[in-house]
Design a protein around this motif. Structure first.
Motif, PDB file in Angstrom:
ATOM      1  N   ILE A   7       0.850  -1.185   0.000  1.00 49.28           N
ATOM      2  CA  ILE A   7       0.000   0.000   0.000  1.00 49.28           C
ATOM      3  C   ILE A   7       0.889   1.239   0.000  1.00 49.28           C
ATOM      4  CG2 ILE A   7      -1.772   1.250   1.276  1.00 49.28           C
ATOM      5  CD1 ILE A   7      -2.628  -1.468   2.436  1.00 49.28           C
ATOM      6  N   GLN A   8       0.542   2.197  -0.838  1.00 47.87           N
ATOM      7  CA  GLN A   8       1.321   3.418  -0.976  1.00 47.87           C
ATOM      8  C   GLN A   8       1.160   4.314   0.258  1.00 47.87           C
ATOM      9  OE1 GLN A   8       3.464   4.064  -3.594  1.00 47.87           O
ATOM     10  NE2 GLN A   8       2.987   1.912  -3.958  1.00 47.87           N
ATOM     11  N   PRO A   9       2.198   5.071   0.599  1.00 46.30           N
ATOM     12  CA  PRO A   9       2.137   5.952   1.773  1.00 46.30           C
ATOM     13  C   PRO A   9       0.968   6.943   1.746  1.00 46.30           C
ATOM     14  CG  PRO A   9       4.405   5.696   1.075  1.00 46.30           C
ATOM     15  CD  PRO A   9       3.556   5.036   0.026  1.00 46.30           C
ATOM     16  N   ARG A  10       0.621   7.458   0.585  1.00 46.52           N
ATOM     17  CA  ARG A  10      -0.517   8.387   0.521  1.00 46.52           C
ATOM     18  C   ARG A  10      -1.837   7.664   0.731  1.00 46.52           C
ATOM     19  NH1 ARG A  10       0.006  13.596  -3.409  1.00 46.52           N
ATOM     20  NH2 ARG A  10       1.517  14.644  -2.072  1.00 46.52           N
ATOM     21  N   TYR A 107     -12.188  17.649   0.215  1.00 45.16           N
ATOM     22  CA  TYR A 107     -11.080  18.574   0.494  1.00 45.16           C
ATOM     23  C   TYR A 107      -9.960  18.369  -0.528  1.00 45.16           C
ATOM     24  CZ  TYR A 107      -6.868  20.594   2.272  1.00 45.16           C
ATOM     25  OH  TYR A 107      -5.694  21.304   2.340  1.00 45.16           O
ATOM     26  N   GLU A 108      -9.598  17.123  -0.746  1.00 43.21           N
ATOM     27  CA  GLU A 108      -8.492  16.848  -1.661  1.00 43.21           C
ATOM     28  C   GLU A 108      -8.826  17.294  -3.082  1.00 43.21           C
ATOM     29  OE1 GLU A 108      -5.367  13.272  -2.716  1.00 43.21           O
ATOM     30  OE2 GLU A 108      -6.798  12.938  -1.094  1.00 43.21           O
ATOM     31  N   LEU A 109     -10.057  17.064  -3.517  1.00 42.07           N
ATOM     32  CA  LEU A 109     -10.470  17.506  -4.856  1.00 42.07           C
ATOM     33  C   LEU A 109     -10.450  19.027  -4.974  1.00 42.07           C
ATOM     34  CD1 LEU A 109     -13.381  15.002  -5.437  1.00 42.07           C
ATOM     35  CD2 LEU A 109     -11.257  15.132  -6.777  1.00 42.07           C
ATOM     36  N   GLU A 118      -9.093  11.302 -10.769  1.00 39.02           N
ATOM     37  CA  GLU A 118      -9.360   9.863 -10.826  1.00 39.02           C
ATOM     38  C   GLU A 118      -8.681   9.139  -9.668  1.00 39.02           C
ATOM     39  OE1 GLU A 118      -9.776  11.766 -14.726  1.00 39.02           O
ATOM     40  OE2 GLU A 118      -8.052  11.654 -13.383  1.00 39.02           O
ATOM     41  N   VAL A 119      -7.489   9.584  -9.319  1.00 44.19           N
ATOM     42  CA  VAL A 119      -6.765   8.976  -8.199  1.00 44.19           C
ATOM     43  C   VAL A 119      -7.519   9.233  -6.900  1.00 44.19           C
ATOM     44  CG1 VAL A 119      -4.642   9.083  -6.815  1.00 44.19           C
ATOM     45  CG2 VAL A 119      -4.511   9.070  -9.316  1.00 44.19           C
ATOM     46  N   VAL A 120      -7.937  10.469  -6.694  1.00 50.98           N
ATOM     47  CA  VAL A 120      -8.661  10.832  -5.472  1.00 50.98           C
ATOM     48  C   VAL A 120      -9.933   9.996  -5.349  1.00 50.98           C
ATOM     49  CG1 VAL A 120      -9.847  12.687  -4.238  1.00 50.98           C
ATOM     50  CG2 VAL A 120      -7.722  13.176  -5.483  1.00 50.98           C
ATOM     51  N   ASN A 141     -18.684   7.322  -4.745  1.00 51.43           N
ATOM     52  CA  ASN A 141     -18.119   7.496  -6.080  1.00 51.43           C
ATOM     53  C   ASN A 141     -18.875   8.593  -6.835  1.00 51.43           C
ATOM     54  OD1 ASN A 141     -16.531   6.876  -8.402  1.00 51.43           O
ATOM     55  ND2 ASN A 141     -18.196   5.621  -9.181  1.00 51.43           N
ATOM     56  N   GLY A 142     -20.190   8.509  -6.851  1.00 45.53           N
ATOM     57  CA  GLY A 142     -20.989   9.502  -7.567  1.00 45.53           C
ATOM     58  C   GLY A 142     -20.859  10.896  -6.986  1.00 45.53           C
ATOM     59  N   ALA A 143     -20.878  10.986  -5.664  1.00 43.04           N
ATOM     60  CA  ALA A 143     -20.778  12.293  -5.009  1.00 43.04           C
ATOM     61  C   ALA A 143     -19.418  12.928  -5.275  1.00 43.04           C
ATOM     62  CB  ALA A 143     -21.026  12.157  -3.507  1.00 43.04           C
ATOM     63  N   LEU A 144     -18.345  12.153  -5.141  1.00 42.84           N
ATOM     64  CA  LEU A 144     -17.004  12.715  -5.369  1.00 42.84           C
ATOM     65  C   LEU A 144     -16.799  13.069  -6.839  1.00 42.84           C
ATOM     66  CD1 LEU A 144     -14.740  10.576  -3.008  1.00 42.84           C
ATOM     67  CD2 LEU A 144     -15.536  12.929  -2.678  1.00 42.84           C
ATOM     68  N   ASP A 145     -17.362  12.284  -7.733  1.00 39.67           N
ATOM     69  CA  ASP A 145     -17.261  12.613  -9.152  1.00 39.67           C
ATOM     70  C   ASP A 145     -17.946  13.951  -9.433  1.00 39.67           C
ATOM     71  OD1 ASP A 145     -16.490  11.859 -11.891  1.00 39.67           O
ATOM     72  OD2 ASP A 145     -18.649  11.732 -12.234  1.00 39.67           O
ATOM     73  N   ALA A 146     -19.110  14.170  -8.859  1.00 31.89           N
ATOM     74  CA  ALA A 146     -19.826  15.431  -9.047  1.00 31.89           C
ATOM     75  C   ALA A 146     -19.063  16.596  -8.408  1.00 31.89           C
ATOM     76  CB  ALA A 146     -21.230  15.318  -8.468  1.00 31.89           C
TER      77      ALA A 146
END
Length: 153
Positions: A7-10, A107-109, A118-120, A141-146
Protein backbone atom coordinates in the motif's frame (compact mmCIF):
# COMPACT_ATOMS: atom_id res chain seq x y z
CA UNK A 1 1.03 -9.45 0.15
CA UNK A 2 3.95 -9.14 -2.22
CA UNK A 3 6.19 -6.09 -2.42
CA UNK A 4 4.38 -5.05 -5.60
CA UNK A 5 1.09 -5.04 -3.68
CA UNK A 6 2.37 -2.78 -0.93
CA UNK A 7 0.00 0.00 0.00
CA UNK A 8 1.32 3.42 -0.98
CA UNK A 9 2.14 5.95 1.77
CA UNK A 10 -0.52 8.39 0.52
CA UNK A 11 -3.15 5.64 0.54
CA UNK A 12 -2.31 4.95 4.18
CA UNK A 13 -2.46 8.70 4.89
CA UNK A 14 -5.92 8.97 3.31
CA UNK A 15 -7.26 6.07 5.36
CA UNK A 16 -5.75 7.56 8.52
CA UNK A 17 -7.28 10.96 7.70
CA UNK A 18 -10.73 9.37 7.39
CA UNK A 19 -10.20 7.59 10.72
CA UNK A 20 -9.00 10.81 12.35
CA UNK A 21 -11.97 12.83 11.05
CA UNK A 22 -14.34 10.14 12.33
CA UNK A 23 -12.57 10.11 15.70
CA UNK A 24 -12.81 13.91 15.98
CA UNK A 25 -16.51 13.85 15.20
CA UNK A 26 -17.48 11.14 17.65
CA UNK A 27 -15.15 12.19 20.49
CA UNK A 28 -15.04 15.96 20.09
CA UNK A 29 -11.22 15.94 20.25
CA UNK A 30 -9.50 18.69 18.26
CA UNK A 31 -7.50 18.18 15.10
CA UNK A 32 -4.10 18.99 16.62
CA UNK A 33 -4.56 16.41 19.37
CA UNK A 34 -5.69 13.74 16.90
CA UNK A 35 -2.83 14.43 14.48
CA UNK A 36 -0.39 14.23 17.40
CA UNK A 37 -1.95 10.95 18.59
CA UNK A 38 -1.62 9.40 15.15
CA UNK A 39 1.99 10.57 14.83
CA UNK A 40 2.99 9.33 18.28
CA UNK A 41 0.96 6.13 18.59
CA UNK A 42 -0.28 4.86 15.24
CA UNK A 43 2.39 5.53 12.63
CA UNK A 44 5.84 3.93 12.37
CA UNK A 45 4.95 0.85 14.36
CA UNK A 46 6.90 -2.37 13.87
CA UNK A 47 3.77 -4.37 13.29
CA UNK A 48 4.13 -7.45 11.12
CA UNK A 49 1.46 -8.35 8.64
CA UNK A 50 0.24 -11.94 8.11
CA UNK A 51 3.15 -12.72 5.77
CA UNK A 52 5.81 -11.09 7.93
CA UNK A 53 5.78 -7.84 5.94
CA UNK A 54 5.76 -4.56 7.81
CA UNK A 55 2.62 -2.57 7.39
CA UNK A 56 2.90 0.24 4.89
CA UNK A 57 4.21 3.58 6.08
CA UNK A 58 1.99 6.64 5.98
CA UNK A 59 2.86 9.94 4.36
CA UNK A 60 2.46 11.74 7.68
CA UNK A 61 2.72 15.25 6.27
CA UNK A 62 -0.01 14.47 3.74
CA UNK A 63 -2.16 12.94 6.52
CA UNK A 64 -1.78 16.07 8.65
CA UNK A 65 -2.59 18.30 5.67
CA UNK A 66 -5.78 16.36 4.94
CA UNK A 67 -7.01 16.31 8.54
CA UNK A 68 -6.15 19.95 9.25
CA UNK A 69 -7.33 21.08 5.82
CA UNK A 70 -10.77 19.53 6.22
CA UNK A 71 -11.16 21.27 9.59
CA UNK A 72 -9.87 24.63 8.31
CA UNK A 73 -12.16 24.55 5.27
CA UNK A 74 -15.03 22.50 6.70
CA UNK A 75 -17.81 24.97 5.85
CA UNK A 76 -16.83 25.04 2.15
CA UNK A 77 -16.16 21.29 2.07
CA UNK A 78 -19.54 20.53 3.64
CA UNK A 79 -21.27 22.94 1.26
CA UNK A 80 -19.69 21.17 -1.73
CA UNK A 81 -20.95 17.82 -0.40
CA UNK A 82 -24.46 19.05 0.44
CA UNK A 83 -24.78 20.51 -3.07
CA UNK A 84 -24.42 16.95 -4.40
CA UNK A 85 -26.73 15.15 -1.97
CA UNK A 86 -30.23 14.18 -3.05
CA UNK A 87 -32.83 16.87 -2.62
CA UNK A 88 -33.92 17.11 1.00
CA UNK A 89 -30.94 15.19 2.37
CA UNK A 90 -28.84 16.70 5.11
CA UNK A 91 -25.18 15.90 5.72
CA UNK A 92 -26.02 14.91 9.31
CA UNK A 93 -28.24 12.14 7.94
CA UNK A 94 -25.22 10.31 6.51
CA UNK A 95 -23.26 7.76 8.50
CA UNK A 96 -20.33 9.41 10.34
CA UNK A 97 -17.81 7.26 8.45
CA UNK A 98 -19.34 8.20 5.09
CA UNK A 99 -19.17 11.86 6.12
CA UNK A 100 -15.47 11.47 6.96
CA UNK A 101 -14.75 9.79 3.61
CA UNK A 102 -16.63 12.48 1.69
CA UNK A 103 -15.04 15.33 3.62
CA UNK A 104 -11.50 14.09 3.08
CA UNK A 105 -12.14 13.33 -0.59
CA UNK A 106 -13.88 16.66 -1.22
CA UNK A 107 -11.08 18.57 0.49
CA UNK A 108 -8.49 16.85 -1.66
CA UNK A 109 -10.47 17.51 -4.86
CA UNK A 110 -10.93 21.16 -3.92
CA UNK A 111 -7.46 21.96 -2.57
CA UNK A 112 -5.01 19.53 -4.18
CA UNK A 113 -5.29 20.08 -7.95
CA UNK A 114 -1.88 18.40 -8.30
CA UNK A 115 -3.52 15.05 -7.51
CA UNK A 116 -5.50 13.65 -10.47
CA UNK A 117 -9.22 13.52 -9.74
CA UNK A 118 -9.36 9.86 -10.83
CA UNK A 119 -6.76 8.98 -8.20
CA UNK A 120 -8.66 10.83 -5.47
CA UNK A 121 -12.00 9.25 -6.37
CA UNK A 122 -10.58 5.72 -6.72
CA UNK A 123 -8.73 5.96 -3.40
CA UNK A 124 -11.77 7.11 -1.42
CA UNK A 125 -14.07 4.57 -3.09
CA UNK A 126 -11.62 1.85 -1.99
CA UNK A 127 -11.61 3.26 1.53
CA UNK A 128 -15.42 3.24 1.51
CA UNK A 129 -15.39 -0.41 0.42
CA UNK A 130 -13.22 -1.24 3.43
CA UNK A 131 -15.93 0.14 5.75
CA UNK A 132 -19.16 -0.66 3.90
CA UNK A 133 -20.50 -3.72 2.10
CA UNK A 134 -23.60 -2.01 0.68
CA UNK A 135 -24.26 0.76 -1.80
CA UNK A 136 -22.25 3.39 0.09
CA UNK A 137 -19.15 3.05 -2.11
CA UNK A 138 -21.24 3.72 -5.22
CA UNK A 139 -22.84 6.72 -3.57
CA UNK A 140 -19.41 8.07 -2.54
CA UNK A 141 -18.12 7.50 -6.08
CA UNK A 142 -20.99 9.50 -7.57
CA UNK A 143 -20.78 12.29 -5.01
CA UNK A 144 -17.00 12.71 -5.37
CA UNK A 145 -17.26 12.61 -9.15
CA UNK A 146 -19.83 15.43 -9.05
CA UNK A 147 -17.70 17.41 -6.55
CA UNK A 148 -14.70 16.96 -8.86
CA UNK A 149 -16.71 18.41 -11.76
CA UNK A 150 -17.69 21.39 -9.57
CA UNK A 151 -14.21 21.98 -8.14
CA UNK A 152 -12.15 21.36 -11.26
CA UNK A 153 -14.26 22.72 -14.09
Amino acid sequence: MSRGDRIQPRSVARLAAVQALYQMEVSGVGVDAVVREFSEHRFDRDVDGPDGDRLAQADEAFFAELAKGVVAHQAAVDQAIVKRLASGWKLERLDATARAVLRSGAYELMHRPDVPKEVVIDEYVEIAKSFFEGPESGFINGALDAIARDARS
